[in-house]
Design a protein around this motif. Structure first.
Motif, PDB file in Angstrom:
ATOM      1  N   THR A 201      82.571 -30.905  29.614  1.00 63.26           N
ATOM      2  CA  THR A 201      83.362 -29.746  30.028  1.00 63.26           C
ATOM      3  C   THR A 201      82.565 -28.937  31.035  1.00 63.26           C
ATOM      4  O   THR A 201      81.428 -28.538  30.767  1.00 63.26           O
TER       5      THR A 201
ATOM      6  N   THR B  70      83.394 -28.106  40.892  1.00 62.83           N
ATOM      7  CA  THR B  70      82.376 -27.729  39.919  1.00 62.83           C
ATOM      8  C   THR B  70      81.147 -27.222  40.677  1.00 62.83           C
ATOM      9  O   THR B  70      81.050 -27.389  41.898  1.00 62.83           O
TER      10      THR B  70
ATOM     11  N   MET C 100      79.985 -39.051  39.486  1.00 64.73           N
ATOM     12  CA  MET C 100      81.131 -38.467  38.795  1.00 64.73           C
ATOM     13  C   MET C 100      81.265 -39.036  37.385  1.00 64.73           C
ATOM     14  O   MET C 100      81.601 -38.309  36.443  1.00 64.73           O
TER      15      MET C 100
ATOM     16  N   LEU D 225      81.922 -37.729  32.750  1.00 68.42           N
ATOM     17  CA  LEU D 225      83.086 -38.050  31.916  1.00 68.42           C
ATOM     18  C   LEU D 225      82.836 -37.612  30.478  1.00 68.42           C
ATOM     19  O   LEU D 225      81.772 -37.847  29.910  1.00 68.42           O
TER      20      LEU D 225
ATOM     21  N   CYS E 289      87.703 -36.124  40.211  1.00 72.59           N
ATOM     22  CA  CYS E 289      87.729 -36.198  38.758  1.00 72.59           C
ATOM     23  C   CYS E 289      89.024 -35.568  38.244  1.00 72.59           C
ATOM     24  O   CYS E 289      89.591 -34.675  38.865  1.00 72.59           O
TER      25      CYS E 289
ATOM     26  N   THR F  57      93.679 -30.816  38.047  1.00 74.62           N
ATOM     27  CA  THR F  57      94.349 -30.671  36.767  1.00 74.62           C
ATOM     28  C   THR F  57      95.809 -30.371  37.011  1.00 74.62           C
ATOM     29  O   THR F  57      96.174 -29.760  38.025  1.00 74.62           O
TER      30      THR F  57
ATOM     31  N   VAL G 190      87.767 -31.613  41.294  1.00 78.78           N
ATOM     32  CA  VAL G 190      88.493 -31.818  40.042  1.00 78.78           C
ATOM     33  C   VAL G 190      89.947 -31.422  40.228  1.00 78.78           C
ATOM     34  O   VAL G 190      90.252 -30.400  40.852  1.00 78.78           O
TER      35      VAL G 190
ATOM     36  N   THR H 168      86.792 -26.921  32.186  1.00 80.72           N
ATOM     37  CA  THR H 168      87.698 -28.048  32.305  1.00 80.72           C
ATOM     38  C   THR H 168      87.035 -29.307  31.761  1.00 80.72           C
ATOM     39  O   THR H 168      85.911 -29.649  32.156  1.00 80.72           O
ATOM     40  N   HIS H 169      87.733 -29.988  30.871  1.00 78.83           N
ATOM     41  CA  HIS H 169      87.240 -31.221  30.275  1.00 78.83           C
ATOM     42  C   HIS H 169      87.509 -32.380  31.240  1.00 78.83           C
ATOM     43  O   HIS H 169      88.645 -32.605  31.647  1.00 78.83           O
ATOM     44  N   ILE H 170      86.467 -33.101  31.616  1.00 77.95           N
ATOM     45  CA  ILE H 170      86.594 -34.207  32.567  1.00 77.95           C
ATOM     46  C   ILE H 170      86.904 -35.476  31.788  1.00 77.95           C
ATOM     47  O   ILE H 170      86.100 -35.931  30.964  1.00 77.95           O
TER      48      ILE H 170
ATOM     49  N   GLY I  20      90.888 -33.543  35.117  1.00 83.03           N
ATOM     50  CA  GLY I  20      90.456 -32.652  34.046  1.00 83.03           C
ATOM     51  C   GLY I  20      91.586 -32.009  33.283  1.00 83.03           C
ATOM     52  O   GLY I  20      92.716 -31.918  33.764  1.00 83.03           O
TER      53      GLY I  20
END
Length: 462
Positions: free
Chosen positions: A376, A394, A369, A373, A425, A402, A400, A415-417, A427
């Motif tokens: 996206t 993912t 994971m 980092l 994770c 959010t 993930v 999605t930005h991790i 995001g």
């Protein structure tokens, strides 16, 4: 209108079959209710891979009787097929159906009135040649659909009861699988998981192959993602690896059972490969796609596993670039070759070894994971409410979350991790192609996220 509650033990294949049973009840006018609520009929689709699954079945039936003493209870699946007399002795069971009878409930029962003595319908599975289609849809409200493409197994692994519970390997026709995949896509499912007992054996008795099926499914319009649930290492070919790593449809996610990192134990298990084949396969996958997720099943405490042989497994896995581990503690299963092997491992030692590998597995998962980092990724969101984070997967099988309130179930968002919390994770959804957070911000999040107790506030997502 009568209600039915459904409960699944075990694998994704069982889940697909339970959903199919649920649709049959709906077609006969039943409503589907959550298993935690009182219902007129309960269906328990069992597993029998470990003795824990057997115990869990008994515990579930007792729980049903506490919340609905007059309910009609049906037990089906692998445990019912293998040990129908054991199930019969559980107080409150009314109908016991074997693996073949699972899809023919209404041919056996129509009134669903409790019985003084349970009825048993379990036929011999050894000569099974047909495969009952099954997929998860309509029941459960998921964004992923589990599509059964194969059933049974011709292997003879020393620890496994499944061939006795499900019979010989058999497969759905390619055209039928494609038709069902098209149907699921029209129903709005964004991801299809191909399931079976031994998926890699697909088509071998009908002149086709899993690779041919994969290419056919890859041409179906509208399928967002396809994932293979699990595949034996000796059946995952180089051409399949290359295809999956280059495909826009198939997820770069490989779940490949290992079971042991010791060649001696693999031989005792009657596995059809040795550790070097497994290591070479993992290396070829990582060479084709360094981001690919690779999961491994492993069994601890198999008869004859000395401290030295267990250490071989632990060191082999430690050096292997796998993404996560599913660790199983060996349990004796009646009728298997392993149950009569000499040199059994003390249960306490089995559990200690399992914990050692689970710790290793958590480290592997965290490292995998962490490699994402600051990147996206497309996330298919499956759940979430106004009060709780949205959660999804993912393509690499990373969970993930959010806190973005605009995210809806069954939507794919880039999605930005920016963080990690346990096995999940964290995001931030990219909105209107807006730039992702700055490097300084994501570095701050990444540093704090390594704490096991870290849980960001919702303000940190916006």
């Amino acid at each position: 209108m009568k209600n039915v509650a459904l409960h699944t033990l075990g694998c994704k294949l069982n889940f697909a079959e339970t959903s199919t049973v649920g649709r049959q009840f709906m077609s006969h006018g039943f409503g589907i209710v959550d298993f935690s609520r009182p219902a007129d009929v309960y269906v328990v689709n069992t597993c029998s891979v470990t003795d824990r699954a057997d115990r869990e079945c008994r515990q579930i039936i007792r729980r049903i009787l506490r919340q609905a003493p007059d309910a009609f209870i049906i037990v089906t699946g692998c445990y019912a097929q293998l040990r129908p007399d054991d199930v019969r002795r559980i107080e409150g069971v009314d109908l016991i159906l074997g693996s073949h009878e699972k899809f023919h409930i209404f041919e056996r029962e129509r009134h669903f009135v409790k019985k003084a003595v349970p009825e048993i319908f379990v036929s011999c599975i050894d000569e099974a040649v047909e495969i009952e289609p099954a997929f998860s849809a309509d029941v459960g409200g998921r964004t992923r659909a589990f599509l059964k493409i194969q059933d049974g197994c011709d292997y003879s692994c020393a620890f496994c009861t499944i061939p006795g519970a499900r019979g010989q390997s058999r497969s759905l026709a390619v055209a039928e699988v494609v038709r069902q995949a098209e149907f699921l896509t029209r129903q709005g499912y964004r991801e299809i998981v191909l399931t079976g007992v031994n998926v890699g054996d697909y088509g071998k008795n009908s002149g086709t192959s899993l690779f041919r099926l994969m290419k056919e499914l890859g041409e179906v319009d509208g399928i967002g993602r396809i994932r293979i649930s699990s595949i034996e290492p000796n059946l995952l070919s180089a051409e399949m690896v290359e295809y999956m790593c280059q495909s826009d449809t198939f997820c770069p996610h490989f779940h490949i059972p290992l079971q042991s990192g010791s060649d001696m134990i693999l031989g005792k298990m009657h596995r059809r490969y040795r550790r070097q084949l497994y290591a070479d396969l993992v290396a070829s996958i990582k060479s084709a796609n360094p981001d690919a997720a690779i999961g491994a099943d492993v069994i601890t405490g198999f008869p004859g596993e000395s401290d030295q042989l267990f250490q071989e497994t632990a060191e082999f896995l430690s050096d292997l670039p796998v993404s996560y581990l599913h660790v199983f503690t060996y349990s004796e299963r009646p009728g298997t070759a392993a149950s009569s092997l000499p040199s059994p491992v003390e249960p306490r030692i089995r559990h200690e070894r399992s914990e050692i590998l689970r710790i290793l597995g958590r480290r592997k998962r965290h490292a995998f994971m962490s490699s994402f980092l600051g990147r996206t990724l497309p996330v298919l969101y499956e759940s979430g409410t106004e009060e709780s984070p949205r959660s999804g997967l993912t393509p690499h099988y990373i969970r993930v979350e959010t806190a973005d309130p605009s995210v809806r179930q069954n939507e794919i968002h880039f999605t930005h991790i920016f963080g990690i919390d346990g096995d999940t994770c964290l995001g931030k959804v990219r909105v209107h192609d807006r730039d992702v957070p700055s490097g300084e911000l994501e570095a701050s999040f990444a540093a704090r996220s390594h704490s096991a107790n870290y849980r960001p506030s919702s303000q940190e997502f916006v």
